[in-house]
Design an enzyme around this catalytic site. Structure first.
Site, PDB file in Angstrom:
ATOM      1  N   LYS A 158       0.835  -1.210   0.000  1.00 46.05           N
ATOM      2  CA  LYS A 158       0.000   0.000   0.000  1.00 46.05           C
ATOM      3  C   LYS A 158       0.861   1.247   0.000  1.00 46.05           C
ATOM      4  O   LYS A 158       0.635   2.175  -0.783  1.00 46.05           O
ATOM      5  CB  LYS A 158      -0.894  -0.006   1.239  1.00 46.05           C
ATOM      6  CG  LYS A 158      -1.535   1.338   1.547  1.00 46.05           C
ATOM      7  CD  LYS A 158      -2.395   1.300   2.791  1.00 46.05           C
ATOM      8  CE  LYS A 158      -1.689   1.438   4.104  1.00 46.05           C
ATOM      9  NZ  LYS A 158      -1.410   2.789   4.584  1.00 46.05           N
ATOM     10  N   ASN A 159       1.863   1.284   0.895  1.00 43.14           N
ATOM     11  CA  ASN A 159       2.626   2.522   1.068  1.00 43.14           C
ATOM     12  C   ASN A 159       3.647   2.771  -0.040  1.00 43.14           C
ATOM     13  O   ASN A 159       4.328   3.797  -0.040  1.00 43.14           O
ATOM     14  CB  ASN A 159       3.270   2.553   2.457  1.00 43.14           C
ATOM     15  CG  ASN A 159       2.209   2.745   3.540  1.00 43.14           C
ATOM     16  OD1 ASN A 159       1.058   3.061   3.236  1.00 43.14           O
ATOM     17  ND2 ASN A 159       2.592   2.547   4.785  1.00 43.14           N
ATOM     18  N   CYS A 193      -5.180  12.836  13.379  1.00 47.24           N
ATOM     19  CA  CYS A 193      -5.890  11.574  13.169  1.00 47.24           C
ATOM     20  C   CYS A 193      -5.650  10.682  14.372  1.00 47.24           C
ATOM     21  O   CYS A 193      -5.023  11.101  15.344  1.00 47.24           O
ATOM     22  CB  CYS A 193      -5.468  10.899  11.877  1.00 47.24           C
ATOM     23  SG  CYS A 193      -3.826  10.212  11.916  1.00 47.24           S
ATOM     24  N   ARG A 197       0.061  14.632  12.637  1.00 47.53           N
ATOM     25  CA  ARG A 197       0.399  14.710  11.211  1.00 47.53           C
ATOM     26  C   ARG A 197       0.709  16.137  10.749  1.00 47.53           C
ATOM     27  O   ARG A 197       0.042  16.672   9.861  1.00 47.53           O
ATOM     28  CB  ARG A 197      -0.731  14.109  10.361  1.00 47.53           C
ATOM     29  CG  ARG A 197      -0.966  12.617  10.619  1.00 47.53           C
ATOM     30  CD  ARG A 197      -0.101  11.792   9.701  1.00 47.53           C
ATOM     31  NE  ARG A 197      -0.048  10.397  10.029  1.00 47.53           N
ATOM     32  CZ  ARG A 197      -0.403   9.391   9.240  1.00 47.53           C
ATOM     33  NH1 ARG A 197      -0.879   9.634   8.060  1.00 47.53           N
ATOM     34  NH2 ARG A 197      -0.259   8.157   9.610  1.00 47.53           N
ATOM     35  N   ASP A 199       4.379   0.558  12.138  1.00 45.03           N
ATOM     36  CA  ASP A 199       3.172  -0.078  11.588  1.00 45.03           C
ATOM     37  C   ASP A 199       3.016  -1.534  12.029  1.00 45.03           C
ATOM     38  O   ASP A 199       2.002  -2.159  11.723  1.00 45.03           O
ATOM     39  CB  ASP A 199       3.174   0.002  10.052  1.00 45.03           C
ATOM     40  CG  ASP A 199       3.010   1.427   9.553  1.00 45.03           C
ATOM     41  OD1 ASP A 199       2.595   2.288  10.346  1.00 45.03           O
ATOM     42  OD2 ASP A 199       3.309   1.680   8.365  1.00 45.03           O
ATOM     43  N   ARG A 231      -8.613  -0.454   4.673  1.00 48.89           N
ATOM     44  CA  ARG A 231      -7.689   0.545   4.103  1.00 48.89           C
ATOM     45  C   ARG A 231      -6.336  -0.075   3.800  1.00 48.89           C
ATOM     46  O   ARG A 231      -5.566   0.480   3.013  1.00 48.89           O
ATOM     47  CB  ARG A 231      -7.466   1.689   5.100  1.00 48.89           C
ATOM     48  CG  ARG A 231      -8.692   2.535   5.294  1.00 48.89           C
ATOM     49  CD  ARG A 231      -8.426   3.640   6.265  1.00 48.89           C
ATOM     50  NE  ARG A 231      -7.418   4.549   5.739  1.00 48.89           N
ATOM     51  CZ  ARG A 231      -7.150   5.730   6.242  1.00 48.89           C
ATOM     52  NH1 ARG A 231      -7.811   6.137   7.292  1.00 48.89           N
ATOM     53  NH2 ARG A 231      -6.225   6.478   5.715  1.00 48.89           N
ATOM     54  N   VAL A 248       2.928  19.153   8.831  1.00 47.23           N
ATOM     55  CA  VAL A 248       3.504  19.116   7.478  1.00 47.23           C
ATOM     56  C   VAL A 248       4.696  20.078   7.358  1.00 47.23           C
ATOM     57  O   VAL A 248       5.079  20.468   6.257  1.00 47.23           O
ATOM     58  CB  VAL A 248       2.437  19.434   6.399  1.00 47.23           C
ATOM     59  CG1 VAL A 248       1.390  18.341   6.357  1.00 47.23           C
ATOM     60  CG2 VAL A 248       1.778  20.793   6.627  1.00 47.23           C
TER      61      VAL A 248
END
Ligand code: EPU
Length: 418
Positions: free
Chosen positions: A22-23, A117, A122, A305, A398, A124
């Protein structure tokens, strides 16, 4: 809303094939914003996050069609839109990295600020500092980041932390800049190498991906090419833990062994037997799991993760384990739910102290993010009785392609209820 019911206590046995990463797929798809022509990306997992990225690209003006098996076909020519859609980008907070390629192609990008989240804030700031170093003017307006630069200029960039998304976004932006860019203290994850390999196949000049210093020599244009995404190392690790936690014996296929060394090492320390093949790992559970200490770190350290999944496994270990989370500030949301299943875990700042218990008991639980969901599935597979997990579609879908059918094939009693 999709829910899963798991009747735990069955050892998993058999063979499972890991899907594409996915990543890797997400930034590679985002990077098609830099190209001209048609790209076919294979081994793309069909996941909710990937579908969100497909919709983002369509809104930006690209033609994107999915075809079986696991292929994303992207057509792009000429200009794209520069405003990233709020509803889609904020659904998937890591997708802020599209700011780099939109800006490089259009000279202007307007992307919503991600906000917080379930696992952290998160921010930036590394993206913004990096884009400013490349000559962009940045403004914040009505919740959007607006970046402008008629032509980006190659420059040295130092990242205060090896952020995966910032490295990817800046690497993408720099491919079309005038001159050379060097990103120091860059992230070294395999997904960064995968993105660089794809872009190099399209004509980019990137060297050093996978090290802490990436050099990008700007080119005037990039031509679309076909590419195969690497296997998902986190899905691989999750199935390895599934074998270990259920007392099972599973052959995990379609993996890149060099990408999972830290996971393999920790599982072996816990007493799990792992025999590596060229593209596979045979995982056999021990009689009893040993306690181990873990600290999550940027690659090649132990991946954040995989932290929730290891928390579930170590809840059943003999003795005390300490896990320290050093990447995200709030990634212990699964702990409270595991405690409801009988786990003995204390949160102390950025660490958790896990006193192993002999068994977990099934319970209705709620998931708060993707990997917390994976941890609860693993706990449910090992627990006595029934575990009901909520919000499968918002979180687990997801990041895990066809997870229920893969588990069922390994002998799990896991079913969807609508
Ligand atoms: N950070 C900042 N400022 C920034 C950027 C990041 O402070 O400008 C901080 C973050 O808040 C976090 C740390 O740096 O505390 C690391 O964040 P990073 O940017 O490396 O993470 P990401 O790019 O947003 C990707 C993965 C995550 C994975 C992390 C860390 C994708 C799409 N997402 O996120 O994957 O946890 O790297 O390895 O690649 C998941 O798959 O479940 C997942 C969350």
């Amino acid at each position: 809303m999709r829910k899963i019911i798991i009747n735990g206590g069955r050892p998993l046995n058999g063979t499972v094939k890991v899907s594409g990463a996915k990543n890797s797929a997400l930034p590679i798809l985002a990077s098609t914003l830099l190209l001209s022509g048609k790209a076919s990306i294979t081994n793309v997992p069909l996941l909710n996050d990937v579908i969100t990225m497909m919709r983002v690209l369509r809104v930006l003006g690209l033609r994107v069609e999915y075809s079986e098996p696991n292929t994303m076909n992207v057509w792009i020519n000429g200009k794209v839109r520069h405003v990233a859609p709020y509803e889609l980008v904020t659904k998937m907070r890591a997708s802020f990295f599209i700011i780099g390629p939109i800006l490089a192609r259009m000279g202007l990008a307007k992307v919503p600020l991600p906000g917080g989240c379930a696992i952290g804030f998160r921010p930036v700031n590394y993206y913004i500092k990096g884009l400013e170093a490349l000559g962009a003017k940045i403004e914040m307006e009505h919740g959007f980041v607006i970046a402008k630069a008629s032509k980006l200029k190659g420059a040295p960039i130092y990242l205060d932390f090896p952020s995966v998304g910032a490295t990817e976004s800046l690497m993408m932006a720099a491919t079309l800049a005038d001159g050379d860019t060097v990103i120091e203290n860059s992230a070294k994850e395999p997904e960064i190498i995968d993105l660089a390999n794809f872009l190099n196949k399209c004509g980019a000049k990137i060297s050093g991906a996978g090290t802490q210093s990436i050099t990008i020599k700007g080119v005037s244009s990039l031509r679309a090419a076909d590419y195969r995404v690497i296997p998902d190392r986190i899905e691989a690790g999750t199935f390895m833990v599934a074998a270990a936690i259920t007392g099972g014996d599973v052959l995990v296929e379609n993996i890149s062994p060099e990408h999972i060394s830290s996971i393999v090492t920790k599982l072996q320390e816990a007493g799990v037997s792992i025999v590596m093949g060229k593209n596979s790992a045979r995982v056999t559970a021990p009689q009893g799991i040993n306690a181990v200490d873990i600290k999550t770190l940027p690659y090649p350290g132990f991946p954040t993760d995989m932290q929730p999944q290891l928390t579930s496994m170590l809840s059943l270990a003999k003795g005390t384990s300490v896990i320290t989370e050093s990447i995200f500030e709030n990634r212990f949301m699964h702990v409270q739910e595991l405690k409801r299943m009988g786990a003995d875990i204390q949160i102390e700042g950025h660490s958790i102290i896990i006193e192993g218990v002999p068994h977990l008991s099934g319970a209705p639980v709620r998931t708060s993010d993707l990997r917390a969901g994976a941890a609860l599935i693993l706990a449910g597979l090992a627990a006595e009785g029934e575990t009901l997990i909520d919000d499968m579609d918002r979180f687990i879908d997801r990041g895990y392609e066809k997870i229920l059918s893969k588990l069922e094939r390994l002998g799990a009693d896991a079913k969807e209820v609508k």
